[in-house]
Design a protein around this motif. Structure first.
Motif, PDB file in Angstrom:
ATOM      1  N   ARG A   1      -4.565   8.316  -2.712  1.00 53.65           N
ATOM      2  CA  ARG A   1      -4.636   6.869  -2.571  1.00 53.65           C
ATOM      3  C   ARG A   1      -3.240   6.336  -2.265  1.00 53.65           C
ATOM      4  O   ARG A   1      -2.260   6.733  -2.897  1.00 53.65           O
ATOM      5  CB  ARG A   1      -5.184   6.259  -3.856  1.00 53.65           C
ATOM      6  N   GLU A   2      -3.162   5.414  -1.293  1.00 54.49           N
ATOM      7  CA  GLU A   2      -1.863   4.911  -0.887  1.00 54.49           C
ATOM      8  C   GLU A   2      -1.809   3.390  -0.898  1.00 54.49           C
ATOM      9  O   GLU A   2      -2.829   2.714  -0.682  1.00 54.49           O
ATOM     10  CB  GLU A   2      -1.507   5.416   0.525  1.00 54.49           C
ATOM     11  N   PHE A   3      -0.613   2.895  -1.129  1.00 50.99           N
ATOM     12  CA  PHE A   3      -0.362   1.456  -1.153  1.00 50.99           C
ATOM     13  C   PHE A   3      -0.533   0.864   0.232  1.00 50.99           C
ATOM     14  O   PHE A   3      -0.090   1.442   1.238  1.00 50.99           O
ATOM     15  CB  PHE A   3       1.048   1.212  -1.668  1.00 50.99           C
ATOM     16  N   VAL A   4      -1.145  -0.315   0.285  1.00 50.99           N
ATOM     17  CA  VAL A   4      -1.297  -1.045   1.538  1.00 50.99           C
ATOM     18  C   VAL A   4      -0.522  -2.369   1.490  1.00 50.99           C
ATOM     19  O   VAL A   4       0.303  -2.649   2.356  1.00 50.99           O
ATOM     20  CB  VAL A   4      -2.776  -1.307   1.850  1.00 50.99           C
ATOM     21  N   ALA A   5      -0.823  -3.186   0.485  1.00 51.94           N
ATOM     22  CA  ALA A   5      -0.200  -4.504   0.389  1.00 51.94           C
ATOM     23  C   ALA A   5      -0.303  -5.010  -1.043  1.00 51.94           C
ATOM     24  O   ALA A   5      -1.172  -4.570  -1.803  1.00 51.94           O
ATOM     25  CB  ALA A   5      -0.864  -5.495   1.342  1.00 51.94           C
ATOM     26  N   ALA A   6       0.596  -5.930  -1.388  1.00 50.01           N
ATOM     27  CA  ALA A   6       0.555  -6.547  -2.708  1.00 50.01           C
ATOM     28  C   ALA A   6       1.038  -7.984  -2.609  1.00 50.01           C
ATOM     29  O   ALA A   6       1.743  -8.353  -1.655  1.00 50.01           O
ATOM     30  CB  ALA A   6       1.411  -5.772  -3.702  1.00 50.01           C
ATOM     31  N   ILE A   7       0.654  -8.776  -3.605  1.00 49.04           N
ATOM     32  CA  ILE A   7       1.006 -10.191  -3.608  1.00 49.04           C
ATOM     33  C   ILE A   7       1.340 -10.609  -5.037  1.00 49.04           C
ATOM     34  O   ILE A   7       0.695 -10.158  -5.993  1.00 49.04           O
ATOM     35  CB  ILE A   7      -0.133 -11.036  -3.005  1.00 49.04           C
ATOM     36  N   SER A   8       2.335 -11.454  -5.151  1.00 49.02           N
ATOM     37  CA  SER A   8       2.755 -11.915  -6.470  1.00 49.02           C
ATOM     38  C   SER A   8       1.749 -12.900  -7.055  1.00 49.02           C
ATOM     39  O   SER A   8       0.812 -13.341  -6.379  1.00 49.02           O
ATOM     40  CB  SER A   8       4.130 -12.583  -6.373  1.00 49.02           C
ATOM     41  N   ARG A   9       1.966 -13.249  -8.293  1.00 43.75           N
ATOM     42  CA  ARG A   9       0.996 -14.093  -9.001  1.00 43.75           C
ATOM     43  C   ARG A   9       0.825 -15.464  -8.365  1.00 43.75           C
ATOM     44  O   ARG A   9      -0.281 -16.001  -8.325  1.00 43.75           O
ATOM     45  CB  ARG A   9       1.420 -14.242 -10.466  1.00 43.75           C
ATOM     46  N   SER A  10       1.901 -16.015  -7.860  1.00 45.94           N
ATOM     47  CA  SER A  10       1.838 -17.344  -7.249  1.00 45.94           C
ATOM     48  C   SER A  10       1.702 -17.296  -5.743  1.00 45.94           C
ATOM     49  O   SER A  10       1.692 -18.340  -5.089  1.00 45.94           O
ATOM     50  CB  SER A  10       3.107 -18.114  -7.600  1.00 45.94           C
ATOM     51  N   ALA A  11       1.584 -16.084  -5.188  1.00 38.79           N
ATOM     52  CA  ALA A  11       1.518 -15.868  -3.737  1.00 38.79           C
ATOM     53  C   ALA A  11       2.845 -16.171  -3.053  1.00 38.79           C
ATOM     54  O   ALA A  11       2.899 -16.279  -1.831  1.00 38.79           O
ATOM     55  CB  ALA A  11       0.401 -16.687  -3.099  1.00 38.79           C
ATOM     56  N   GLY A  12       3.906 -16.269  -3.820  1.00 36.22           N
ATOM     57  CA  GLY A  12       5.200 -16.548  -3.230  1.00 36.22           C
ATOM     58  C   GLY A  12       5.854 -15.352  -2.581  1.00 36.22           C
ATOM     59  O   GLY A  12       6.789 -15.505  -1.788  1.00 36.22           O
TER      60      GLY A  12
ATOM     61  N   TYR B   1       4.867  -2.474  -7.715  1.00 35.33           N
ATOM     62  CA  TYR B   1       3.743  -2.760  -6.829  1.00 35.33           C
ATOM     63  C   TYR B   1       3.210  -1.533  -6.115  1.00 35.33           C
ATOM     64  O   TYR B   1       2.014  -1.435  -5.837  1.00 35.33           O
ATOM     65  CB  TYR B   1       4.150  -3.768  -5.759  1.00 35.33           C
ATOM     66  N   LEU B   2       4.091  -0.621  -5.731  1.00 35.12           N
ATOM     67  CA  LEU B   2       3.682   0.494  -4.900  1.00 35.12           C
ATOM     68  C   LEU B   2       3.013   1.624  -5.684  1.00 35.12           C
ATOM     69  O   LEU B   2       2.435   2.513  -5.090  1.00 35.12           O
ATOM     70  CB  LEU B   2       4.904   1.070  -4.173  1.00 35.12           C
ATOM     71  N   ASP B   3       3.100   1.593  -6.977  1.00 35.54           N
ATOM     72  CA  ASP B   3       2.662   2.708  -7.810  1.00 35.54           C
ATOM     73  C   ASP B   3       1.243   2.471  -8.316  1.00 35.54           C
ATOM     74  O   ASP B   3       0.985   1.517  -9.045  1.00 35.54           O
ATOM     75  CB  ASP B   3       3.623   2.859  -8.984  1.00 35.54           C
ATOM     76  N   THR B   4       0.324   3.365  -7.948  1.00 35.05           N
ATOM     77  CA  THR B   4      -1.055   3.220  -8.406  1.00 35.05           C
ATOM     78  C   THR B   4      -1.138   3.230  -9.920  1.00 35.05           C
ATOM     79  O   THR B   4      -2.013   2.582 -10.498  1.00 35.05           O
ATOM     80  CB  THR B   4      -1.937   4.347  -7.849  1.00 35.05           C
TER      81      THR B   4
END
Length: 123
Positions: free
Chosen positions: A45-56, A104-107
């Motif tokens: 499984r690989e990282f694709v994208a991530a977003i912070s809590r406020s979407a900032g 963020y990148l770590d499952t």
């Protein structure tokens, strides 16, 4: 306990687009940083994208940067992944995940996972 349910996967031709959605329930959505991961047969499984809590802040794997866009709506408890210019190598099961951590990148950082939705890109 947070429950995550993905939708929006399917079969698309190379160069096409899909929009994945993930609906969250059972917790305070805005407390979690959200990520999308994918797993192709025989691969990790690989990282694709991530977003912070406020979407900032948003983060992308190099392989999808400029083609995929992650977004979230804290009022609707949803996170989405807009995928454009799809390639056959994007074929995989896509998972959304929630974390209170910062890596963020770590499952292993993610506390909750959805069941996944299949994306197949034909050449």
């Amino acid at each position: 306990q947070v429950q995550l349910v993905e939708s929006g996967g399917g079969l698309v031709q190379a160069g096409g687009s899909l929009r994945l959605s993930c609906a969250a329930s059972g917790g305070t959505f805005s407390n979690y940083r959200m990520g999308w991961f994918r797993q192709a047969p025989g691969k990790e499984r690989e990282f694709v994208a991530a977003i912070s809590r406020s979407a900032g802040a948003t983060y992308y794997a190099d392989s999808v940067k400029g083609r995929f866009t992650i977004s979230r709506d804290n009022a609707k408890n949803t996170v989405s992944l807009q995928m454009n210019s799809l390639k056959p190598e994007d074929t995989a099961a896509y998972y959304c995940a929630a974390t209170t951590g910062l890596r963020y990148l770590d499952t292993r950082e993610y506390n909750y996972w959805g069941q996944g939705t299949q994306v197949t890109v034909s050449s």
